[in-house]
Design an enzyme around this catalytic site. Structure first.
Site: not given
Length: 628
Positions: A2, A52-53
């Protein structure tokens, strides 16, 4: 992965304009294309861009838990174990990701939370009850964090420099010491910044700001020591090394999105792929780029590894002279960055992003296990130094080095000037010069008289010398590796991987920099790291069950960029234009007549100044972008 940003007023809780936070995270939108969030309260504002992971639909940021609010960039690989421990202490979780673990972990342990984390991270945590802002960066410096104190008394921070540049109160004034540092190394080290007043939170440090007490100096929370030696046979230590490598790889395979690996066909990336294949039920996705140039293309070696482990392999031939990428790199690095392999790293990241969102790399093994050729040279020179009296050695080799011609045109065995100069000085000073790009003597010619006056004796090599002399180490190899881990690794290697992967919305993970593995490698006897001139000796020996010897023991290649040839061909006009650059002329940093002579000598073939010209080109492009 991020991008984060924020503003904190340490002296008084002034309101924070949400539009300023919005501008700071918008400048870093490439780091988080999947979402954004802004949170403000009296005296503080936090912003977040999300890639997003894990917990794809949950874990929005900034995230709150009572009086605590966090904005966080990174991955905590042991978050599941920490979550279980915190639940036993009474914590109640409402999300499935790792961000909430940091909030409950802070409530349970405070700053001691950092010691429990295994991961890569940079985060800012606000505690409304205590009136504090806590900034922290991971042990190795995988994730970046910049901060600055502004004229209104606020402290602003962001993942990338461009996030701070979006704040209207940041004065864009250059710091000449960073120009000297960049010309020496080809990157601006972590303890410097080209924009005066901006600082980078050092790797393994935190900054704990208490309202009404000003901004303190960062505090180190982790350090690496080479002072101890592990006992045991090579076989036993090799098994432990392999087990720790395996743990590092497996812990970094947790993701809720497609995952793969960079595969160059070298030892490090091949080892990562081998261990991933061992742990994975499905075919590992691998990515390789190649060049249509003999001696520079590793596709055949990568294909051999891909076939051995039945990976889902993707290879692509790219142009090494894709000059359109220069401005792309300048935009994403902000500060000048002249490691020519950044071009190829960007290209392989872009290829990987077509099929995966997370890619594992082999970065870090050369630093922790003495894989670079310069370690071999340093060891050989130290042996010579040990055989001769200092006074005689300095006089004899120093004199020879000063008068020996700099024969860039000659076969390598005849280019002895650097070796003679190295033998004429002590090992720490010699190594500090060896890791550089442009020598102190050439920098003295390039820098203007006014720039040298402003520098006031500042010399880029001194940070390396100081790091080596203060290193918790037993021998010269320890000291060199320690300095590289502290300076080169975060400043060059990890900066390169972070900026190029984030530029395309890809999360890169470095399993060979698991801190438990790094700490173990620092205890290995020097002869198990560098043995008979073979770097990474114990690692290669331990991997013989996985990889063929033609992979393990072939000469190191890396991403080779033919920069010198460019400035005699397609970029010849750029070299000539540097001496007339309005940006460089108005900066006053350089002796422009000397720049012209440098470019002419290179173009004519009388000398090889390709890397220095590349530095000047990147400096010119970055300065134009930063300062207009």
């Amino acid at each position: 992965m991020c991008g984060i940003a924020g503003i904190f007023h340490p002296e008084t809780p002034k309101p924070v304009d949400p539009s300023r936070i919005a501008a700071m995270i918008a400048a870093q939108a490439h780091r988080g294309p999947d979402g954004e969030g802004i949170w403000t309260a009296p005296g503080v504002g936090l912003g977040h861009r999300r890639l997003s992971i894990i917990d794809l639909d949950g874990s929005p940021q900034p995230m709150q838990a009572g009086a605590l609010t966090i904005t966080y960039n990174g991955e905590i690989y042991n978050f599941a174990e920490l979550r279980t421990e915190l639940e036993r202490k009474g914590a109640r979780f409402v999300t499935e990701g790792d961000t909430e673990v940091l909030l409950h972990g802070w409530r349970a342990w405070g700053p001691a939370l950092l010691d429990r984390l295994n991961g890569m991270f940079a985060f800012a945590l606000h505690d409304a009850d205590q009136g504090t802002l806590f900034l922290a960066r991971d042990r190795m410096g995988v994730k970046p964090l910049h901060y600055v104190e502004l004229s209104d008394g606020s402290l602003a921070f962001a993942s990338e420099l461009k996030g701070l540049l979006a704040h209207p109160l940041l004065r864009r004034v250059p710091d000449v010491t960073a120009v000297e540092d960049f010309l020496a190394y080809g990157y601006v080290p972590d303890d410097a910044c080209l924009v005066a007043g901006v600082r980078k939170l050092p790797a393994g440090h935190f900054l704990h700001v208490q309202r009404w007490q000003g901004v303190p100096r960062p505090r180190r929370w982790w350090s690496l020591s080479f002072a101890d030696r592990a006992g045991g046979s090579a076989k036993a230590l090799g098994e432990e090394l392999l087990a720790r490598m395996r743990d590092g790889v497996r812990s970094r395979m947790v993701a809720d999105v497609p995952l793969g690996a960079f595969l160059s066909g070298g030892v490090d990336s091949s080892a990562v792929v081998a261990l991933m294949a061992e742990a994975s039920k499905a075919a590992v996705k691998t990515c390789t780029i190649g060049f249509d140039e003999a001696g520079h293309d590793e596709r055949a070696h990568a294909a051999l590894v891909a076939q051995r482990f039945a990976t889902d392999h993707h290879a692509q031939v790219v142009r090494p002279d894709d000059f359109a990428l220069i401005d792309t790199l300048v935009h994403h690095f902000d500060e000048p960055f002249a490691d020519g392999s950044a071009l190829a790293t960007y290209q392989v990241a872009a290829l990987a992003r077509k099929s995966v969102t997370v890619a594992l790399s082999g970065d870090g093994a050369d630093e922790m296990l003495a894989g670079y050729r310069r370690y071999r040279f340093q060891a050989a020179e130290e042996r010579v130094r040990g055989m001769l009296p200092d006074r005689w050695r300095r006089a004899a080799f120093g004199t020879l080095g000063r008068y020996y011609p700099k024969a860039d045109w000659a076969p390598r065995p005849l280019r002895a000037k650097a070796t003679l100069l190295a033998l004429g000085t002590d090992g720490d000073e010699a190594y500090a010069r060896a890791v550089g790009v442009t020598s102190p003597e050439l920098r003295a010619q390039l820098l203007s008289a006014e720039a040298r006056r402003v520098l006031g004796g500042h010399r880029a090599e001194d940070r390396y010398v100081a790091a080596m002399r203060a290193a918790p180490a037993r021998d010269a190899l320890d000291r060199a590796q320690y300095a590289d881990m502290m300076i080169w690794l975060p400043g060059d290697i990890l900066t390169k991987v972070d900026r190029t992967s984030m530029a395309v919305g890809l999360e890169a993970r470095e399993p060979l920099l698991d801190h438990r593995l790094v700490e173990f490698c620092a205890t290995l006897p020097a002869g198990m790291r560098l043995h008979g001139g073979e770097g990474k000796w114990l690692m290669k020996r331990s991997l013989e069950r996985y990889l063929p010897k033609e992979i393990l023991y072939r000469p190191k290649m890396g991403f080779v960029t033919p920069i010198s040839a460019w400035f005699r061909g397609a970029l010849a006009s750029e070299a000539d234009g540097l001496a007339r650059s309005r940006t460089l002329v108005e900066s006053g940093w350089l002796d422009m007549a000397q720049v012209a002579r440098l470019a002419d000598a290179h173009r004519s073939g009388r000398a090889d100044h390709g890397r220095t010209l590349w530095q000047l080109l990147m400096l010119e492009r970055s300065a134009k972008r930063l300062f207009g």
